[in-house]
Design a protein around this motif. Structure first.
Motif, PDB file in Angstrom:
ATOM      1  N   VAL A 271      -6.100  20.212-110.536  1.00 51.15           N
ATOM      2  CA  VAL A 271      -5.266  19.209-111.206  1.00 51.15           C
ATOM      3  C   VAL A 271      -4.349  18.521-110.198  1.00 51.15           C
ATOM      4  N   LEU A 272      -3.765  19.285-109.280  1.00 55.50           N
ATOM      5  CA  LEU A 272      -2.883  18.712-108.256  1.00 55.50           C
ATOM      6  C   LEU A 272      -3.619  17.669-107.425  1.00 55.50           C
ATOM      7  N   PHE A 273      -4.805  18.005-106.949  1.00 51.59           N
ATOM      8  CA  PHE A 273      -5.557  17.044-106.139  1.00 51.59           C
ATOM      9  C   PHE A 273      -6.018  15.846-106.955  1.00 51.59           C
ATOM     10  N   ALA A 274      -6.349  16.046-108.212  1.00 58.63           N
ATOM     11  CA  ALA A 274      -6.761  14.920-109.057  1.00 58.63           C
ATOM     12  C   ALA A 274      -5.597  13.968-109.291  1.00 58.63           C
ATOM     13  N   ILE A 275      -4.426  14.497-109.607  1.00 58.08           N
ATOM     14  CA  ILE A 275      -3.250  13.645-109.844  1.00 58.08           C
ATOM     15  C   ILE A 275      -2.823  12.951-108.556  1.00 58.08           C
ATOM     16  N   ALA A 276      -2.799  13.681-107.455  1.00 56.44           N
ATOM     17  CA  ALA A 276      -2.405  13.092-106.176  1.00 56.44           C
ATOM     18  C   ALA A 276      -3.385  11.991-105.759  1.00 56.44           C
ATOM     19  N   SER A 277      -4.670  12.212-105.985  1.00 54.93           N
ATOM     20  CA  SER A 277      -5.664  11.183-105.639  1.00 54.93           C
ATOM     21  C   SER A 277      -5.511   9.950-106.512  1.00 54.93           C
ATOM     22  N   ALA A 278      -5.231  10.145-107.795  1.00 58.90           N
ATOM     23  CA  ALA A 278      -5.045   8.999-108.693  1.00 58.90           C
ATOM     24  C   ALA A 278      -3.811   8.188-108.290  1.00 58.90           C
ATOM     25  N   ILE A 279      -2.720   8.871-107.976  1.00 62.99           N
ATOM     26  CA  ILE A 279      -1.504   8.158-107.549  1.00 62.99           C
ATOM     27  C   ILE A 279      -1.741   7.446-106.229  1.00 62.99           C
ATOM     28  N   ALA A 280      -2.414   8.103-105.291  1.00 59.92           N
ATOM     29  CA  ALA A 280      -2.698   7.477-103.996  1.00 59.92           C
ATOM     30  C   ALA A 280      -3.596   6.250-104.173  1.00 59.92           C
ATOM     31  N   PHE A 281      -4.572   6.338-105.077  1.00 62.04           N
ATOM     32  CA  PHE A 281      -5.444   5.193-105.336  1.00 62.04           C
ATOM     33  C   PHE A 281      -4.635   4.012-105.854  1.00 62.04           C
ATOM     34  N   VAL A 282      -3.802   4.255-106.856  1.00 62.57           N
ATOM     35  CA  VAL A 282      -3.019   3.172-107.464  1.00 62.57           C
ATOM     36  C   VAL A 282      -2.052   2.564-106.445  1.00 62.57           C
ATOM     37  N   LYS A 283      -1.354   3.391-105.696  1.00 63.08           N
ATOM     38  CA  LYS A 283      -0.391   2.882-104.712  1.00 63.08           C
ATOM     39  C   LYS A 283      -1.100   2.107-103.601  1.00 63.08           C
ATOM     40  N   THR A 284      -2.232   2.598-103.142  1.00 65.18           N
ATOM     41  CA  THR A 284      -2.986   1.893-102.101  1.00 65.18           C
ATOM     42  C   THR A 284      -3.518   0.576-102.636  1.00 65.18           C
ATOM     43  N   TRP A 285      -4.058   0.586-103.847  1.00 67.97           N
ATOM     44  CA  TRP A 285      -4.594  -0.635-104.453  1.00 67.97           C
ATOM     45  C   TRP A 285      -3.485  -1.676-104.623  1.00 67.97           C
ATOM     46  N   ASP A 286      -2.312  -1.246-105.070  1.00 69.72           N
ATOM     47  CA  ASP A 286      -1.177  -2.163-105.221  1.00 69.72           C
ATOM     48  C   ASP A 286      -0.708  -2.714-103.887  1.00 69.72           C
ATOM     49  N   SER A 287      -0.805  -1.919-102.829  1.00 68.18           N
ATOM     50  CA  SER A 287      -0.344  -2.385-101.521  1.00 68.18           C
ATOM     51  C   SER A 287      -1.225  -3.501-100.965  1.00 68.18           C
ATOM     52  N   PHE A 288      -2.427  -3.669-101.508  1.00 69.43           N
ATOM     53  CA  PHE A 288      -3.295  -4.752-101.064  1.00 69.43           C
ATOM     54  C   PHE A 288      -2.848  -6.100-101.625  1.00 69.43           C
ATOM     55  N   SER A 289      -2.100  -6.099-102.713  1.00 67.79           N
ATOM     56  CA  SER A 289      -1.728  -7.360-103.350  1.00 67.79           C
ATOM     57  C   SER A 289      -0.240  -7.698-103.281  1.00 67.79           C
ATOM     58  N   ARG A 290       0.597  -6.748-102.913  1.00 69.14           N
ATOM     59  CA  ARG A 290       2.023  -7.053-102.773  1.00 69.14           C
ATOM     60  C   ARG A 290       2.657  -6.060-101.813  1.00 69.14           C
ATOM     61  N   ARG A 291       3.697  -6.527-101.160  1.00 66.48           N
ATOM     62  CA  ARG A 291       4.421  -5.665-100.231  1.00 66.48           C
ATOM     63  C   ARG A 291       5.431  -4.830-101.012  1.00 66.48           C
ATOM     64  N   PRO A 292       5.635  -3.583-100.591  1.00 68.40           N
ATOM     65  CA  PRO A 292       6.613  -2.761-101.308  1.00 68.40           C
ATOM     66  C   PRO A 292       8.030  -3.258-101.053  1.00 68.40           C
ATOM     67  N   ALA A 293       8.880  -3.079-102.026  1.00 64.21           N
ATOM     68  CA  ALA A 293      10.286  -3.457-101.875  1.00 64.21           C
ATOM     69  C   ALA A 293      10.926  -2.546-100.830  1.00 64.21           C
ATOM     70  N   PRO A 294      11.918  -3.063-100.101  1.00 65.72           N
ATOM     71  CA  PRO A 294      12.540  -2.242 -99.055  1.00 65.72           C
ATOM     72  C   PRO A 294      13.149  -0.945 -99.592  1.00 65.72           C
ATOM     73  N   SER A 295      13.628  -0.952-100.806  1.00 68.62           N
ATOM     74  CA  SER A 295      14.255   0.250-101.354  1.00 68.62           C
ATOM     75  C   SER A 295      13.321   0.993-102.305  1.00 68.62           C
ATOM     76  N   SER A 296      12.035   0.795-102.159  1.00 64.31           N
ATOM     77  CA  SER A 296      11.096   1.411-103.093  1.00 64.31           C
ATOM     78  C   SER A 296      10.895   2.886-102.769  1.00 64.31           C
ATOM     79  N   ASP A 297      10.095   3.521-103.571  1.00 57.82           N
ATOM     80  CA  ASP A 297       9.849   4.952-103.432  1.00 57.82           C
ATOM     81  C   ASP A 297       8.642   5.254-102.543  1.00 57.82           C
ATOM     82  N   GLU A 298       8.212   4.312-101.723  1.00 56.37           N
ATOM     83  CA  GLU A 298       7.027   4.521-100.881  1.00 56.37           C
ATOM     84  C   GLU A 298       7.227   5.687 -99.911  1.00 56.37           C
ATOM     85  N   ALA A 299       8.402   5.798 -99.333  1.00 55.45           N
ATOM     86  CA  ALA A 299       8.656   6.885 -98.387  1.00 55.45           C
ATOM     87  C   ALA A 299       8.624   8.241 -99.096  1.00 55.45           C
TER      88      ALA A 299
END
Length: 172
Positions: free
Chosen positions: A82-110
């Motif tokens: 479950v941990l790897f499935a959730i982490a992979s899903a979050i990583a997919f969504v965050k990576t996919w979003d990074s292709f279309s917009r830049r993260p805000a400077p104060s975002s939770d990316e770090a």
């Protein structure tokens, strides 16, 4: 002559003729005109990312089998999956979003960097799927580059001649 004198005599690099495109990892600036092996690079990046994702899934499968051999119990085994499935899903969504917009400077990316590292398979799959349409992040960088080029052209066209040679305005 000292080193300082030599540096003073070297000609300065010419100013760029406009904004420079931002390079994309694995593609450089070939995305601007789709030249320099752009199509081959897209195929290679897509194939490399899916091969790496499959190899990582095999390694995770072997790790899971190691847990089963170690007889750690069903709770821990299911928790790891479950941990790897959730982490992979979050990583997919965050990576996919990074292709279309830049993260805000104060975002939770770090804060999510560790989670994205655990779910790296999701990021690899996002790279693979994005390579079907374009270089990952090309749409975002192309929009920024075209906006910067248009602004540069607008600023350059506003200049007309030498401002010192203009006549002063007449007073009424």
């Amino acid at each position: 002559m000292s080193d300082d004198d030599q540096r003073d005599q070297t000609p300065a690099a010419p100013a760029p003729a406009g904004p420079e495109p931002e390079p994309i990892r694995f593609f450089g600036t070939t995305w601007v005109d789709h030249d320099g092996g752009y199509a081959l690079r897209r195929v290679a990046v897509g194939a490399g990312s899916i091969v790496t994702a499959v190899a990582a899934a095999v390694v995770l499968r072997l790790s899971y089998e190691g847990l089963e051999i170690g007889n750690v119990g069903p709770f821990l085994s299911i928790s790891v999956v479950v941990l790897f499935a959730i982490a992979s899903a979050i990583a997919f969504v965050k990576t996919w979003d990074s292709f279309s917009r830049r993260p805000a400077p104060s975002s939770d990316e770090a804060a999510l960097k560790g989670l994205k590292t655990i779910g790296f398979i999701g990021s690899l799959i996002a790279y693979f799927l994005r390579c079907f349409a374009e270089a990952p992040g090309e749409k975002l960088r192309r929009a920024e580059y075209e906006r910067a080029t248009a602004e540069f052209a607008r600023r350059r066209s506003a200049r007309t001649g030498n401002p010192a040679a203009r006549r002063p305005k007449r007073k009424k």
